[in-house]
Motif scaffolding. Sequence first.
Motif, short mmCIF file in Angstrom:
data_model
loop_
_atom_site.label_atom_id
_atom_site.label_comp_id
_atom_site.label_asym_id
_atom_site.label_seq_id
_atom_site.Cartn_x
_atom_site.Cartn_y
_atom_site.Cartn_z
N ARG A 129 -2.28 0.65 -7.24
CA ARG A 129 -2.68 -0.43 -6.36
C ARG A 129 -1.72 -0.51 -5.17
O ARG A 129 -0.62 0.04 -5.24
N ASP B 110 -7.65 -2.09 5.96
CA ASP B 110 -7.66 -1.81 4.52
C ASP B 110 -8.30 -0.46 4.22
O ASP B 110 -7.83 0.28 3.36
N ARG C 253 -0.23 -3.20 -1.83
CA ARG C 253 -0.17 -4.54 -1.25
C ARG C 253 0.69 -4.47 0.01
O ARG C 253 1.52 -3.58 0.18
N ARG C 254 0.43 -5.42 0.91
CA ARG C 254 1.26 -5.52 2.11
C ARG C 254 2.53 -6.32 1.80
O ARG C 254 2.50 -7.22 0.97
#
Length: 465
Positions: free
Chosen positions: A461, A417, A463-464
Amino acid sequence: MLKLYNTLTSRVEEFQPLNPPEARMYVCGPTVYDYAHIGNFRTFLFADLLRRYIKYKGYRLRHVMNITDVDDKIIARAVESGKPLREFTDQYIQFFFEDFDALGAERPEEVLRATDHIPEMVELIKRLCATGHTYQSEGSTYFRIASFGKYGRLSKMNFEGVVAGGSDRVDADEYDKENVRDFVLWKAAKPGEPFWETELGKGRPGWHIECSAMSMKSLGETFDIHAGGVDLIFPHHENEIAQSEGATGKPFARYWIHSEFLMVEGQKMSKKLGNFFTYRDLVAKGHTPRAIRYLLLSAPHHKQLNFTFEGLRGAETTVERLNDFKKRLTELEPEAGSSPAVADLIESSRRRFEEALDDDLNTAGALAAIHDFARETNIAMKEKAIKADDQKALLALVDRFDSVFNVFGEVGQELLDSEIQALIDERQAARAAKNFARADEIRNQLIAMGIILEDTKEGLRWRRK
């Protein structure tokens, strides 16, 4: 014994390397003027599976892959972009290996860049000149195919009556079967094109000489396997044989292994038809690297693969099921001991897996063996028939399977991350500095690794997938 279909002899033959336990393999790599598409990656993943299985069989492999970073198409695209040749190709080499790694492919022992090996190409051309296989015209040097009596034995095309010299020659790096002519080894410099000062004059190499010079430099004048897609059989591989054996008088590659075309929804992939996809296109649609890898390996390399989105969705389900199976087996807490029935299952599954891959890399048969093994093991887990020693042996076999297919669990590079956030911060800084090229590079890298960027009211933002 591993058996492979050899395009040169049109036979399935036992693989016996020249100097066991060493095996030497050359694979034609990417031409770096754009992102590699899924048809390209079918070939590269077939080569990865071949590489992995050769090692599985106990050979010590030396695998070499080239990068073509100068040819007609690359030069034209670099001119369009306004970038110097090296800068233009650098970016696409980076993009290629980001995708290559994400798809779980192992890097070759050596990756050779064409423009780093101009002296070796010049020396090879000089050897061809000395053996009477060439002629010059307007500052360029051509290979006279009539001087090589075995020309056409790889592609099984009849070239009798081909006239050498004069206007019967071709300067283009790529051409089709209707352009059977003497091919260019060294191209005289043209205004606005990159060139090198050599004993052959100012100019640059033709495409075909690159692979001969680089493969023989790293693997010797005769080596075991030369692999690539069927689209390269003619003219590229045919020309490689002619110029290599014309210079050395020795056999060039002993086994020629080719992967068939990829179709998309039953049609040839084409930008005009709107069915042309890169790896990054598929990831952007929400698909995972390991499902893409699974699907591209699911059909044997010598058969055409029809890529469909229904099939890709099915591959997503399949790899999730395999991942869940391994997780359940890993988390099992069995009692001590072992079971003869489980030992029999392990031995029969291993034998089926190897028999399939020994048979010209029958990936469909090998995957069927894996799925049957998982089903039988699931039944044994449900019946509490697996003991502690069995669990270790079962997991060891899963790892053996995965050393070849690499589809259990996540494949490719895993970003932490903190690393993802650092890349996003760098991208934002690049955009603020109006360095949009670098910002795009980072965005493409994140997409390739399965990271989605989203603009929200609260800001950017991620996200995976």
